[in-house]
Enzyme design. Structure first.
Site, PDB file in Angstrom:
ATOM      1  N   GLY A   7       0.804  -1.207   0.000  1.00 61.00           N
ATOM      2  CA  GLY A   7       0.000   0.000   0.000  1.00 61.00           C
ATOM      3  C   GLY A   7       0.839   1.261   0.000  1.00 61.00           C
ATOM      4  N   GLU A  54       2.375  -8.104  -1.873  1.00 58.32           N
ATOM      5  CA  GLU A  54       1.106  -8.630  -1.371  1.00 58.32           C
ATOM      6  C   GLU A  54       0.936 -10.135  -1.576  1.00 58.32           C
ATOM      7  OE1 GLU A  54       0.200  -4.233  -2.048  1.00 58.32           O
ATOM      8  OE2 GLU A  54       1.436  -5.784  -2.967  1.00 58.32           O
TER       9      GLU A  54
END
Length: 650
Positions: free
Chosen positions: A100, A123
């Protein structure tokens, strides 16, 4: 406490994310960024510089929030607000920009990075994909080939590579914030650049999506997230931006709630919680700037290489000058191989090798606060080494044995102060493998344990504390399921069927292919040493012994559980014959095993032995057992580990 500060000076806005230790994007940070956008939209600023406090820009999401019901403000909305700001936002990437955090940077209109920065989208390592536009923005900043590599591998890149690929616009060679200020003023004067989502895809070679999927499917060994990441990138290349963003978010939310993501989150926290006794050891560890290593074989050379690359000086002891020179060459070759594959820079390899010294006398080790013995796995040989060490080493020196099976307490008996003795079970290749079993003997003291913990930190390894038993944690569990696999051979299975079941479950290799690669002779010697103590009523399969007696010792002899005449593993008729003969001798009626039956039985054996390891206090926690089996023995990471699977099944 998480904080996002906003400052306005000299016509520029300054936004700083301060959420120690790594500025994770928890709800408070997202709210702070949302409020900062609103505040600066109404302020008289010409540009905004966004950075992170400390040594990270933003190192990702707050993983504790994943799998929970999302809470506003949602990150995609925050990033859309940044991208839609009327003045340029510049990301000053001062350290880690991961997950993020990189999505935040890509939502900004320009990016400048410190030379030491690391950028990536990891991720897939926790079972999800970027969920806030990462797979849609990225191929509008870098080529699709680069985007595929970044998103599906999860591996970060350095600042220079990020600059060359187009992920960042500049490197800040001096004061990053001063250079970001100059960049902000330039952009304020020239006009706000288009946000990434308004740009075209970066031109590049056509992508064969089917070929990419086939390669990834093979590499991911059953993990779903990498393939979903590739599918999201394919949508980014094919569909309108709005459709691609919606598809990415749908995949992200589905994956975040999946069993795979839950298992990988478990592993994430288990690895960070491992080695509790080392963290609690109230003692000052030994100085690791100079370390002695005894034995320059494969393991000793690997341990020496790991220490050298971590910055330590190493004194390596061998039995004579010729053996010492061979050991030095082995270390040099290992370092050269790391340079060749790009793992380290040539200059780092040269400086590492310059810190290596060799000798044939134990007296040369006297100024080494830690000495690691890595000679042949034989109790008599190792006891002789420790007796010699005890005679020459200062009383405060820590003495460690690299052993995978042997009793650390028996080794400690050779010394006047057994509190300074511990086991350090490295895994081969020692300079690559991340696991380190720190074996705590009955008399191992706090300083020795603290030194084991400090060594693991220095070498960037994951330490797990193990008590003393035959094989400690990992080898004990592996021996148990290897033994039961041989029972399955007696009962009707064949080696290639068991290996296929393990690979289908997610192991990189089956147990028989692994044995052939490492060699069958060491385990054979251990079985022969234990034979006099084996209870007559204990079930024992003689198949592996028969293979060794026939000279089938693995790849190094061209034949083991498989034949290797062609260079590839092939089913060996001789082995099948031996198995069938032993089945008949044992009075077994052979039957057909399905892959599911094979893997269910292997898992049950692992879990049963793991429970025994816990009951006996050999492992500190079930989580530690999962860490050992995943990082040291190839258990598929996306399954969470055998003990995790047992807990989920209850």
């Amino acid at each position: 406490m998480a904080e996002v500060t906003v400052d306005v000076r000299d016509g520029l806005g300054w936004v700083t994310i301060d959420n120690p230790p790594v500025n994770a994007l928890g709800r408070a940070v997202r709210q702070g960024l949302w409020d900062a956008v609103a505040t600066l939209r109404d302020a008289d600023v010409r540009a905004v510089v966004l950075t992170g406090a400390g040594r990270a820009f933003v190192a990702g999401a707050d993983i504790r929030e994943l799998g929970q019901t999302p809470v506003e403000p949602y990150l995609p909305d925050v990033l859309a607000a940044i991208a839609d700001a009327p003045v340029p936002w510049i990301a000053a990437i001062n350290g880690l920009a991961l997950g993020g955090g990189l999505e935040v940077a890509m939502a900004c209109h320009a990016r400048i990075a410190a030379p030491s920065a690391k950028l990536g989208l990891p991720e897939v390592n926790i079972g999800i994909i970027p969920g806030s536009g990462g797979t849609v923005r990225l191929p509008r900043l870098v080529s699709m080939a680069t985007a595929i590599k970044l998103v599906t591998s999860g591996k970060p890149i350095g600042a220079q590579e990020a600059l060359e690929s187009g992920l960042v616009d500049r490197l800040g060679e001096g004061d990053l914030l001063a250079e970001a200020t100059a960049m902000a003023k330039d952009l304020a004067a020239s006009g706000r650049p288009e946000p990434a989502l308004a740009r075209d895809l970066v031109a590049g070679d056509p992508i064969d999506w089917d070929a990419q999927a086939a390669q990834l499917r093979k590499r991911s060994r059953g993990a779903v997230a990498p393939l979903e990441a590739l599918a999201s990138l394919k949508c980014a290349a094919r569909d309108p931006v709005e459709v691609a963003l919606a598809g990415e978010r749908e995949r992200f939310l589905w994956l975040a709630a999946s069993e795979e993501a839950a298992a990988l989150r478990h592993v994430f926290f288990a690895e960070r919680g491992a080695g509790q006794a080392l963290k609690q050891a109230e003692a000052v560890p030994a100085d690791l700037s100079r370390v002695g290593v005894i034995g320059g074989g494969t393991m000793g050379a690997g341990i020496a290489t790991a220490l050298l690359l971590a910055g330590s000086y190493v004194c390596l002891i061998e039995r004579d000058d010729a053996a010492a020179q061979t050991a030095k060459t082995r270390v040099a070759d290992t370092i050269a191989a790391s340079v060749k594959r790009g793992a380290i820079a040539a200059t780092k390899g040269e400086s590492a090798l310059a810190r290596l010294g060799t000798d044939t006398e134990y007296a040369a080790l006297r100024d080494c606060p830690l000495v690691i013995e890595a000679v042949f796995e034989d109790m008599g040989v190792k006891r002789e080494v420790f007796t010699k060490l005890d005679a020459v080493m200062p009383a405060e020196a820590i003495l460690a044995t690299n052993t995978s099976y042997l009793d650390v307490n028996l080794l400690a008996e050779t010394t006047k102060d057994p509190s300074r003795i511990l086991g350090l079970h490295f895994f081969s290749p020692a300079h690559v493998m991340k696991l380190l079993e720190v074996v705590r003997g009955e008399a191992t003291g706090a300083r020795a344990l603290a030194t084991g913990g400090a060594l693991a930190k220095l070498l960037r390894k994951i330490p797990v504390v193990a008590g003393v038993c035959d094989g400690f944690i990992g080898n004990r569990i592996m021996a148990a399921y290897r033994r039961d696999c041989e029972f399955m051979l007696e009962e009707g299975a064949l080696p290639h069927q068991i290996d296929a079941a393990m690979q289908g479950f997610g192991f990189a290799m089956g147990i028989y292919a692994v044995q052939d690669m490492s060699g069958l002779d060491i385990a054979w010697a251990q079985r022969r040493a234990r034979a006099p103590h084996r209870a007559p009523e204990e079930r024992y399969a003689h198949i592996a012994d028969r293979l060794c007696e026939a000279g089938r010792l693995g790849r190094k002899t061209g034949k083991g559980w498989y034949d290797y005449a062609s260079g590839e593993a092939e089913v060996a008729p001789e082995v099948t014959g031996i198995i069938e003969e032993e089945s008949a001798k044992a009075g077994r009626t052979r039957k057909v095993f399905t892959e599911q039956e094979i893997i269910t039985r292997i898992l049950a054996t692992m879990q049963r032995e793991g429970q025994a390891v816990l009951r006996e206090g050999i492992a500190e926690s079930a989580d530690d057992i999962d860490v050992v089996m995943i990082t040291g023995y190839g258990f598929p990471r996306h399954k969470g580990g055998p003990m995790y699977m047992a807990r989920c099944a209850d």
